[in-house]
Motif scaffolding. Sequence first.
Motif, PDB file in Angstrom:
ATOM      1  N   ARG A   1      17.661   5.754  -0.892  1.00 26.05           N
ATOM      2  CA  ARG A   1      17.489   5.289  -2.231  1.00 26.05           C
ATOM      3  C   ARG A   1      16.726   3.847  -1.995  1.00 26.05           C
ATOM      4  NH1 ARG A   1      22.816   3.274  -5.422  1.00 26.05           N
ATOM      5  NH2 ARG A   1      22.645   1.019  -4.889  1.00 26.05           N
ATOM      6  N   ARG A   2      15.968   3.572  -2.907  1.00 27.49           N
ATOM      7  CA  ARG A   2      15.138   2.264  -2.778  1.00 27.49           C
ATOM      8  C   ARG A   2      15.950   0.790  -3.139  1.00 27.49           C
ATOM      9  NH1 ARG A   2      10.388   2.284  -1.046  1.00 27.49           N
ATOM     10  NH2 ARG A   2      10.244   0.239  -1.550  1.00 27.49           N
ATOM     11  N   ALA A   3      16.880   0.960  -4.333  1.00 26.56           N
ATOM     12  CA  ALA A   3      17.817   0.130  -4.670  1.00 26.56           C
ATOM     13  C   ALA A   3      18.819  -0.351  -3.559  1.00 26.56           C
ATOM     14  CB  ALA A   3      18.213   0.319  -5.905  1.00 26.56           C
ATOM     15  N   PRO A   4      19.136  -1.680  -3.412  1.00 25.49           N
ATOM     16  CA  PRO A   4      20.009  -1.947  -2.271  1.00 25.49           C
ATOM     17  C   PRO A   4      21.545  -1.377  -2.729  1.00 25.49           C
ATOM     18  CG  PRO A   4      19.416  -3.839  -3.565  1.00 25.49           C
ATOM     19  CD  PRO A   4      18.723  -2.763  -3.746  1.00 25.49           C
ATOM     20  N   LEU A   5      22.479  -0.944  -1.720  1.00 25.80           N
ATOM     21  CA  LEU A   5      23.570  -0.722  -1.950  1.00 25.80           C
ATOM     22  C   LEU A   5      24.498  -2.058  -2.319  1.00 25.80           C
ATOM     23  CD1 LEU A   5      24.272   1.735   0.891  1.00 25.80           C
ATOM     24  CD2 LEU A   5      23.914   2.466  -1.296  1.00 25.80           C
ATOM     25  N   THR A   6      25.569  -1.648  -3.260  1.00 32.66           N
ATOM     26  CA  THR A   6      26.597  -2.890  -3.539  1.00 32.66           C
ATOM     27  C   THR A   6      27.885  -2.424  -3.222  1.00 32.66           C
ATOM     28  OG1 THR A   6      26.500  -2.111  -5.698  1.00 32.66           O
ATOM     29  CG2 THR A   6      24.764  -3.756  -5.354  1.00 32.66           C
ATOM     30  N   VAL A   7      28.349  -1.704  -4.081  1.00 32.98           N
ATOM     31  CA  VAL A   7      29.863  -1.278  -3.905  1.00 32.98           C
ATOM     32  C   VAL A   7      30.092  -0.574  -2.454  1.00 32.98           C
ATOM     33  CG1 VAL A   7      31.681   0.163  -4.480  1.00 32.98           C
ATOM     34  CG2 VAL A   7      30.204  -1.081  -6.136  1.00 32.98           C
ATOM     35  N   GLU A   8      29.230  -0.004  -1.960  1.00 28.98           N
ATOM     36  CA  GLU A   8      29.310   0.807  -0.686  1.00 28.98           C
ATOM     37  C   GLU A   8      28.447   0.291   0.528  1.00 28.98           C
ATOM     38  OE1 GLU A   8      30.789   5.148  -0.985  1.00 28.98           O
ATOM     39  OE2 GLU A   8      29.002   5.006  -2.378  1.00 28.98           O
ATOM     40  N   ALA A   9      27.944  -0.901   0.271  1.00 27.12           N
ATOM     41  CA  ALA A   9      27.435  -1.628   1.547  1.00 27.12           C
ATOM     42  C   ALA A   9      28.185  -1.630   2.598  1.00 27.12           C
ATOM     43  CB  ALA A   9      26.902  -2.840   1.105  1.00 27.12           C
TER      44      ALA A   9
ATOM     45  N   ILE B   1      24.704  19.825   6.773  1.00 25.58           N
ATOM     46  CA  ILE B   1      24.160  18.779   6.003  1.00 25.58           C
ATOM     47  C   ILE B   1      24.787  19.144   4.629  1.00 25.58           C
ATOM     48  CG2 ILE B   1      22.485  17.366   5.281  1.00 25.58           C
ATOM     49  CD1 ILE B   1      21.143  18.193   8.017  1.00 25.58           C
ATOM     50  N   GLU B   2      25.432  18.131   3.951  1.00 27.08           N
ATOM     51  CA  GLU B   2      26.017  18.481   2.423  1.00 27.08           C
ATOM     52  C   GLU B   2      25.299  17.488   1.584  1.00 27.08           C
ATOM     53  OE1 GLU B   2      30.166  18.375   0.137  1.00 27.08           O
ATOM     54  OE2 GLU B   2      29.912  17.783   2.017  1.00 27.08           O
ATOM     55  N   LYS B   3      24.622  18.081   0.540  1.00 31.33           N
ATOM     56  CA  LYS B   3      24.223  17.045  -0.577  1.00 31.33           C
ATOM     57  C   LYS B   3      25.270  17.043  -1.530  1.00 31.33           C
ATOM     58  CE  LYS B   3      20.733  20.079  -1.556  1.00 31.33           C
ATOM     59  NZ  LYS B   3      19.567  20.682  -2.192  1.00 31.33           N
ATOM     60  N   VAL B   4      25.477  15.583  -1.768  1.00 35.41           N
ATOM     61  CA  VAL B   4      26.759  15.163  -2.423  1.00 35.41           C
ATOM     62  C   VAL B   4      26.129  14.566  -3.758  1.00 35.41           C
ATOM     63  CG1 VAL B   4      28.830  13.766  -2.644  1.00 35.41           C
ATOM     64  CG2 VAL B   4      28.087  14.848  -0.406  1.00 35.41           C
ATOM     65  N   PRO B   5      26.757  14.815  -4.711  1.00 35.88           N
ATOM     66  CA  PRO B   5      26.141  14.220  -6.285  1.00 35.88           C
ATOM     67  C   PRO B   5      26.512  12.869  -6.163  1.00 35.88           C
ATOM     68  CG  PRO B   5      27.594  16.237  -6.716  1.00 35.88           C
ATOM     69  CD  PRO B   5      27.745  15.972  -5.296  1.00 35.88           C
ATOM     70  N   THR B   6      25.438  12.109  -6.657  1.00 38.96           N
ATOM     71  CA  THR B   6      25.707  10.518  -6.858  1.00 38.96           C
ATOM     72  C   THR B   6      24.973  10.093  -7.829  1.00 38.96           C
ATOM     73  OG1 THR B   6      25.524   8.629  -5.538  1.00 38.96           O
ATOM     74  CG2 THR B   6      23.631  10.106  -4.995  1.00 38.96           C
ATOM     75  N   HIS B   7      25.216   8.864  -8.365  1.00 34.48           N
ATOM     76  CA  HIS B   7      24.793   8.242  -9.755  1.00 34.48           C
ATOM     77  C   HIS B   7      23.309   7.846  -9.400  1.00 34.48           C
ATOM     78  CE1 HIS B   7      26.145   4.637  -7.484  1.00 34.48           C
ATOM     79  NE2 HIS B   7      25.399   3.993  -8.167  1.00 34.48           N
ATOM     80  N   ALA B   8      22.933   7.601  -8.062  1.00 32.32           N
ATOM     81  CA  ALA B   8      21.521   7.189  -7.650  1.00 32.32           C
ATOM     82  C   ALA B   8      21.154   7.323  -6.286  1.00 32.32           C
ATOM     83  CB  ALA B   8      21.379   5.432  -8.056  1.00 32.32           C
ATOM     84  N   GLY B   9      20.070   8.035  -6.004  1.00 30.80           N
ATOM     85  CA  GLY B   9      19.632   8.129  -4.804  1.00 30.80           C
ATOM     86  C   GLY B   9      20.092   9.690  -4.396  1.00 30.80           C
ATOM     87  N   GLN B  10      19.827   9.842  -3.041  1.00 28.16           N
ATOM     88  CA  GLN B  10      20.101  11.119  -2.557  1.00 28.16           C
ATOM     89  C   GLN B  10      21.248  10.984  -1.385  1.00 28.16           C
ATOM     90  OE1 GLN B  10      16.772  12.491   0.203  1.00 28.16           O
ATOM     91  NE2 GLN B  10      17.256  14.558  -0.520  1.00 28.16           N
TER      92      GLN B  10
END
Length: 257
Positions: A118-126, A176-185
């Motif tokens: 994802r392009r936006a920087p990580l905040t909570v999980e940085a 490799i598992e794709k995990v649902p997330t609110h933003a990005g892949q």
Amino acid sequence: MPRFALKIEYDGSPFAGWQRQADQPSVQGAVEAALARLEPGPHTIAAAGRTDSGVHATGQVAHCDLMRDWDPFRLSEALTYHLKPLPVAIIDCAGVADDWHARFTATERRYLFRLIARRAPLTVEAGGIWQVKMPLDVAAMQVGADHLLGRHDFTTFRAALCQADSPVRTLDELRIEKVPTHAGQLLHIHVRARSFLHNQVRSIVGTLERVGSGAWQPDDVRTALLARDRAACGPVSPPHGLYLAGVTYPDDPFRNA
């Protein structure tokens, strides 16, 4: 002397790895110092795997020998208390036989690598996920990963300073598992084997990211494997996405803990 198995969770960010070091903080050193608060030391503990600097764990296992026959729950609570404020917790504890060994009795280790595009920087999980900017082709990554399953010479995918006697290992799972997330892949890469070489998982993940980005083709992974040459490996992924997720034993000591 009673022997106890400890299941340990930690954030590896402030540590120079699991192994005790004279001049740098380590997880082993932190746990041994906590044990010394309970019983006179020195204490030496052994772990199922020596995680590198910055690598995390949700299911590391170690064993210790103590003079007192502690109640396992009280021991885990006391150790976790004395580990504060470090990001280390004893999440389970069990009494084990005198010849039980956290490393040598283990039959399997499981690692999880977390990767997000994802392009936006990580905040909570940085600090807990490796972030890349561009979307990844997960299907191509899995095709590349499948070339590494089974028993192979993994010279290409181990650190130059790896001290293992042999580069041959058997990789039982690389999924490799794709995990649902609110933003990005968000991807979870599950890796399972009896034992691993130094930097093997991070080397594999870094190479698979190159496949996902389109810089490599899936068959290039097989070519790199067969080269048996460290120079043929893709870049090594950073440590902060990697977690020692669990260790398997013939008889799970924590089953009835």
